[in-house]
Design an enzyme around this catalytic site. Sequence first.
Site, PDB file in Angstrom:
ATOM      1  N   ARG A 101     -12.390  20.870 -11.799  1.00  0.00           N
ATOM      2  CA  ARG A 101     -11.132  20.913 -12.743  1.00  0.00           C
ATOM      3  C   ARG A 101     -10.044  19.916 -12.349  1.00  0.00           C
ATOM      4  NH1 ARG A 101     -14.408  22.358 -16.502  1.00  0.00           N
ATOM      5  NH2 ARG A 101     -14.989  24.565 -16.572  1.00  0.00           N
ATOM      6  N   HIS A 112     -12.410  29.254 -15.147  1.00  0.00           N
ATOM      7  CA  HIS A 112     -11.675  29.353 -16.285  1.00  0.00           C
ATOM      8  C   HIS A 112     -10.465  30.364 -15.773  1.00  0.00           C
ATOM      9  CE1 HIS A 112     -13.646  26.598 -18.928  1.00  0.00           C
ATOM     10  NE2 HIS A 112     -14.760  27.470 -18.661  1.00  0.00           N
ATOM     11  N   ASP A 166     -23.931  26.268 -10.722  1.00  0.00           N
ATOM     12  CA  ASP A 166     -22.755  25.907 -11.856  1.00  0.00           C
ATOM     13  C   ASP A 166     -21.545  26.364 -12.027  1.00  0.00           C
ATOM     14  OD1 ASP A 166     -22.839  24.712 -14.436  1.00  0.00           O
ATOM     15  OD2 ASP A 166     -23.460  26.470 -15.480  1.00  0.00           O
ATOM     16  N   ASN A 204     -23.151  28.815 -20.802  1.00  0.00           N
ATOM     17  CA  ASN A 204     -24.071  27.695 -21.638  1.00  0.00           C
ATOM     18  C   ASN A 204     -25.040  26.772 -20.589  1.00  0.00           C
ATOM     19  OD1 ASN A 204     -25.143  26.341 -23.680  1.00  0.00           O
ATOM     20  ND2 ASN A 204     -23.455  25.087 -24.012  1.00  0.00           N
ATOM     21  N   ASN A 258     -16.155  16.033 -15.330  1.00  0.00           N
ATOM     22  CA  ASN A 258     -15.119  16.561 -16.521  1.00  0.00           C
ATOM     23  C   ASN A 258     -13.983  17.078 -16.003  1.00  0.00           C
ATOM     24  OD1 ASN A 258     -18.444  17.453 -16.898  1.00  0.00           O
ATOM     25  ND2 ASN A 258     -17.429  16.097 -18.409  1.00  0.00           N
ATOM     26  N   PHE A 294     -17.051  29.172 -22.074  1.00  0.00           N
ATOM     27  CA  PHE A 294     -18.365  29.271 -21.432  1.00  0.00           C
ATOM     28  C   PHE A 294     -18.151  29.019 -20.146  1.00  0.00           C
ATOM     29  CE2 PHE A 294     -19.703  28.192 -25.576  1.00  0.00           C
ATOM     30  CZ  PHE A 294     -20.864  28.922 -25.939  1.00  0.00           C
ATOM     31  N   GLY A 295     -18.636  29.806 -19.135  1.00  0.00           N
ATOM     32  CA  GLY A 295     -18.648  29.505 -17.622  1.00  0.00           C
ATOM     33  C   GLY A 295     -18.667  30.622 -16.995  1.00  0.00           C
TER      34      GLY A 295
END
Length: 427
Positions: A65, A318, A314, A287, A95, A332-333
């Site tokens: 992030r 958040h 993974d 996801n 990302n 998702f996450g």
Amino acid sequence: MKVLIRSVRIVDNKSSLNGQVRDFLIEDGILKQIGENITADQAEVLEGAGMSVSPGWVDMRVASRDPGFEHKEDLISVRKAASRGGFAEIVLLPNSEPVVHSKDTLNYISQSGRGGLVKLHVAAAVSRKAEGVDFTEMIDLHEAGAIAFTDGEHPVQNADLFLKTILYLRPLDALLMNRPEDRQLTLYGQMHEGVTSTLIGMKGIPSLAEEMMLSRDLKLLEYALEKSVYKSDKPVLHVSLISTREAVELIRAAKKKGLPVSCDVAAHQLAYQDSDLIDFDTNLKVNPPFRSADDAAAIREGLADGTIDAIVSDHNPHDEESKNLEFDHADFGITGLETAFALSVMYSGLSEGDIIEKLTTQPRRILRLENKSIVEGTTASLTFFETETEWSFDKSYSKSKNTPFLGKTLKGKVRGVVNNGKLEWFE
């Protein structure tokens, strides 16, 4: 740094000392001596009785992030979480904001991690802004140190873009990583499409969306390589986060044909099934989604027979505002760095040695990293752990706390990491 760690059991299939208990003397980042009853003046002494040690673990899929969303995770906190999870090296997805589609952003991340205990590798985007439209300058990014290419959380939808990326990267001996998902079939989906999604009235994410896209990707890979003989044990395509029985079977068949492909599974995928979402816990919204019991069994079969090469965290952090919402509005996450090893121990069905292979040797092979083994005179990159120890996951070192495992008793505890001339030791 001069440290003597006593009586640890070696877990390293490549070492002649595999399974034996030895002392380790580490000085200035070098594994100076492996032996019995070692003495060393002015060395810090740590007791390792009951512990195991392996080459330092590698996580192939982490969202940091940073830059852009530092309130969720930054490059300092992600390294703290990684070390607590036993990882000496992690691969960061592109990302961020801006997306890692330029050398400037790639260099910012690489330089921020330089000199730390946990080494940061950066995967650069395939397309500008990870939007799946225009190519990035992949040669420049490769030369600048990008370890692989992927649009990360955005699967490559455009078949022509996917095919040309394989053709473009192959002369560079560079890796394409892609998560198979047909976004037209998963639009507005919230969880696995099945009995539970029907019972609770949630829009489902069909297994077909993963399987159709994976089939496409494998056919495009074969098409790209059909006019040449590929002579390497390194994959051209790495498939991220497979989750269904048919996906495992597709990878298995592709490998039997000799296609240069590898794949991984998220550790948390082993711990839950779609029926566990009956209470609308947004910490279970991931996801690919948690699938059926049959899919989970197929994942374990794929891990056992080597179809699935690696286990990843993974790690997907958040903040509270993104998760503490109605289920269909939540992101998702799961944050996974600190629990990946324990979940592998508890749910994979693999032996200790096989788990370590999927956290060390296989990720290094796939990523074209130097192979690590426990040998005197080499740079020390080590993870210390106790497979049978139970512990309570009461505190997370990630900035975000979106995990269903906080407060739970887990089995498989990380005790320390040595890497890059530094040591962290945990009680």
